[in-house]
Design a protein around this motif. Structure first.
Motif, PDB file in Angstrom:
ATOM      1  N   THR A 178       0.813  -1.221   0.000  1.00 36.94           N
ATOM      2  CA  THR A 178       0.000   0.000   0.000  1.00 36.94           C
ATOM      3  C   THR A 178       0.845   1.270   0.000  1.00 36.94           C
ATOM      4  OG1 THR A 178      -0.146  -0.177   2.417  1.00 36.94           O
ATOM      5  CG2 THR A 178      -1.939  -1.130   1.140  1.00 36.94           C
ATOM      6  N   LYS A 186      -2.034   6.475  -6.370  1.00 37.17           N
ATOM      7  CA  LYS A 186      -3.087   5.601  -6.874  1.00 37.17           C
ATOM      8  C   LYS A 186      -3.809   4.976  -5.691  1.00 37.17           C
ATOM      9  CE  LYS A 186      -1.689   6.142 -11.172  1.00 37.17           C
ATOM     10  NZ  LYS A 186      -2.480   6.882 -12.188  1.00 37.17           N
ATOM     11  N   ASP A 187      -5.051   4.502  -5.948  1.00 37.06           N
ATOM     12  CA  ASP A 187      -5.793   3.855  -4.877  1.00 37.06           C
ATOM     13  C   ASP A 187      -6.147   2.429  -5.265  1.00 37.06           C
ATOM     14  OD1 ASP A 187      -7.863   4.092  -6.709  1.00 37.06           O
ATOM     15  OD2 ASP A 187      -8.756   5.821  -5.712  1.00 37.06           O
ATOM     16  N   LEU A 188      -6.773   1.724  -4.331  1.00 41.79           N
ATOM     17  CA  LEU A 188      -7.090   0.321  -4.538  1.00 41.79           C
ATOM     18  C   LEU A 188      -8.104   0.129  -5.664  1.00 41.79           C
ATOM     19  CD1 LEU A 188      -6.617  -2.554  -3.566  1.00 41.79           C
ATOM     20  CD2 LEU A 188      -8.420  -2.203  -1.862  1.00 41.79           C
ATOM     21  N   ASN A 189      -9.071   1.040  -5.785  1.00 40.50           N
ATOM     22  CA  ASN A 189     -10.070   0.918  -6.858  1.00 40.50           C
ATOM     23  C   ASN A 189      -9.408   1.006  -8.226  1.00 40.50           C
ATOM     24  OD1 ASN A 189     -12.197   0.682  -5.039  1.00 40.50           O
ATOM     25  ND2 ASN A 189     -12.478   2.911  -4.900  1.00 40.50           N
ATOM     26  N   TRP A 190      -8.441   1.916  -8.361  1.00 39.90           N
ATOM     27  CA  TRP A 190      -7.726   2.026  -9.636  1.00 39.90           C
ATOM     28  C   TRP A 190      -6.969   0.741  -9.942  1.00 39.90           C
ATOM     29  CZ3 TRP A 190      -2.543   1.450 -10.603  1.00 39.90           C
ATOM     30  CH2 TRP A 190      -2.098   1.770 -11.875  1.00 39.90           C
ATOM     31  N   LYS A 192      -7.590  -2.363  -8.876  1.00 41.40           N
ATOM     32  CA  LYS A 192      -8.498  -3.458  -9.235  1.00 41.40           C
ATOM     33  C   LYS A 192      -9.029  -3.289 -10.646  1.00 41.40           C
ATOM     34  CE  LYS A 192     -10.019  -4.659  -4.565  1.00 41.40           C
ATOM     35  NZ  LYS A 192     -11.173  -4.745  -3.628  1.00 41.40           N
ATOM     36  N   SER A 193      -9.276  -2.040 -11.033  1.00 37.26           N
ATOM     37  CA  SER A 193      -9.750  -1.769 -12.386  1.00 37.26           C
ATOM     38  C   SER A 193      -8.704  -2.159 -13.426  1.00 37.26           C
ATOM     39  CB  SER A 193     -10.117  -0.293 -12.522  1.00 37.26           C
ATOM     40  OG  SER A 193     -10.471   0.032 -13.848  1.00 37.26           O
ATOM     41  N   LYS A 196      -8.394  -5.983 -13.809  1.00 39.25           N
ATOM     42  CA  LYS A 196      -9.471  -6.597 -14.579  1.00 39.25           C
ATOM     43  C   LYS A 196      -9.156  -6.619 -16.076  1.00 39.25           C
ATOM     44  CE  LYS A 196     -13.317  -5.697 -11.410  1.00 39.25           C
ATOM     45  NZ  LYS A 196     -14.610  -5.001 -11.215  1.00 39.25           N
ATOM     46  N   ASP A 201      -9.149 -10.986 -10.990  1.00 37.23           N
ATOM     47  CA  ASP A 201     -10.133 -10.443 -10.060  1.00 37.23           C
ATOM     48  C   ASP A 201      -9.593 -10.290  -8.645  1.00 37.23           C
ATOM     49  OD1 ASP A 201     -12.128 -10.345 -12.061  1.00 37.23           O
ATOM     50  OD2 ASP A 201     -12.552 -12.479 -11.763  1.00 37.23           O
TER      51      ASP A 201
END
Length: 225
Positions: A178, A186-190, A192-193, A196, A201
């Protein structure tokens, strides 16, 4: 048997601590006095571990003495140039402006075959392309090719390439770093995107993911069993 195991582990820890205190260097980068200390430490540690009749302190105390001597020499060479020359020696120029210095070769017990081999290891097969070759204190040779034989760099063509920072490992063996992710803003949502896009996943399925200074993400998924 248990006594031998315990004594060996104690000596092992002492030797590891001593080597760590001496600094982080590869074997080929050690100064002569450092190499001598390492060889002597290995011999001193071997005797008490093999012979239970020898007191454990008979191995530990000499190791600590050698460590103190090594650190003293290292400090002296750091603070005094004259002491550095005495303890570590001076680099020797083997090739000066394209000419082999035979006197320096003999002084350092270096023959032509050794010199040619070192040049090949430096990706210079033709000695005629060498401007300078310097034998360093650690035994390695620094080679400086002639100006018309050195590799071209962007500056030769008046090109200014963009800045390239150090890529940061965002994920290593399925574990998220982290701190590095925040360092790249950057963050975790970025993340994971982006994963994908590689049909991944879960972070746990990533062997390595690194992010460079330009925002480019490299992803290597784990092998599915």
């Amino acid at each position: 048997m248990l006594v031998v195991v315990v004594r060996t582990l104690i000596l092992y820890v002492v030797v590891i601590i001593a080597l760590r205190l001496m600094g982080k260097r590869e074997i080929g980068q050690l100064q002569p006095f450092e190499l001598v200390v390492i060889l002597m430490i290995s011999e001193l540690a071997a005797v008490p571990s093999e012979n239970v009749g020898v007191p454990l302190l008979s191995g530990i105390i000499p190791i600590l003495v050698l460590l103190a001597a090594s650190l003293t020499f290292a400090y002296a060479s750091l603070k005094s140039e004259k002491a550095r020359d005495i303890i570590c020696g001076r680099p020797s120029i083997l090739i000066d402006r394209g000419k082999i210095l035979e006197k320096e070769l003999r002084k350092n017990c270096y023959n032509i075959s050794d010199l040619l081999e070192e040049l090949r290891l430096n990706n210079i097969p033709n000695i005629a392309d060498v401007e300078f070759a310097i034998l360093e204190n650690n035994g390695q040779i620094s080679v400086f090719p002639k100006s018309n034989k050195r590799p071209a760099i962007p500056e030769d063509f008046n090109i200014s390439p963009p800045y390239e920072g150090l890529p940061l490992p965002i994920i290593m063996d399925g574990k998220l770093k982290t701190d590095y992710l925040k360092q790249r803003e950057k963050d975790l949502n970025w993340l994971k995107s982006e994963l994908k896009k590689y049909d991944i996943d879960r972070i746990e399925d990533v062997l390595l993911a690194s992010l460079d200074s330009s925002g480019n993400l490299y992803v290597q998924p784990k092998t599915r069993r």
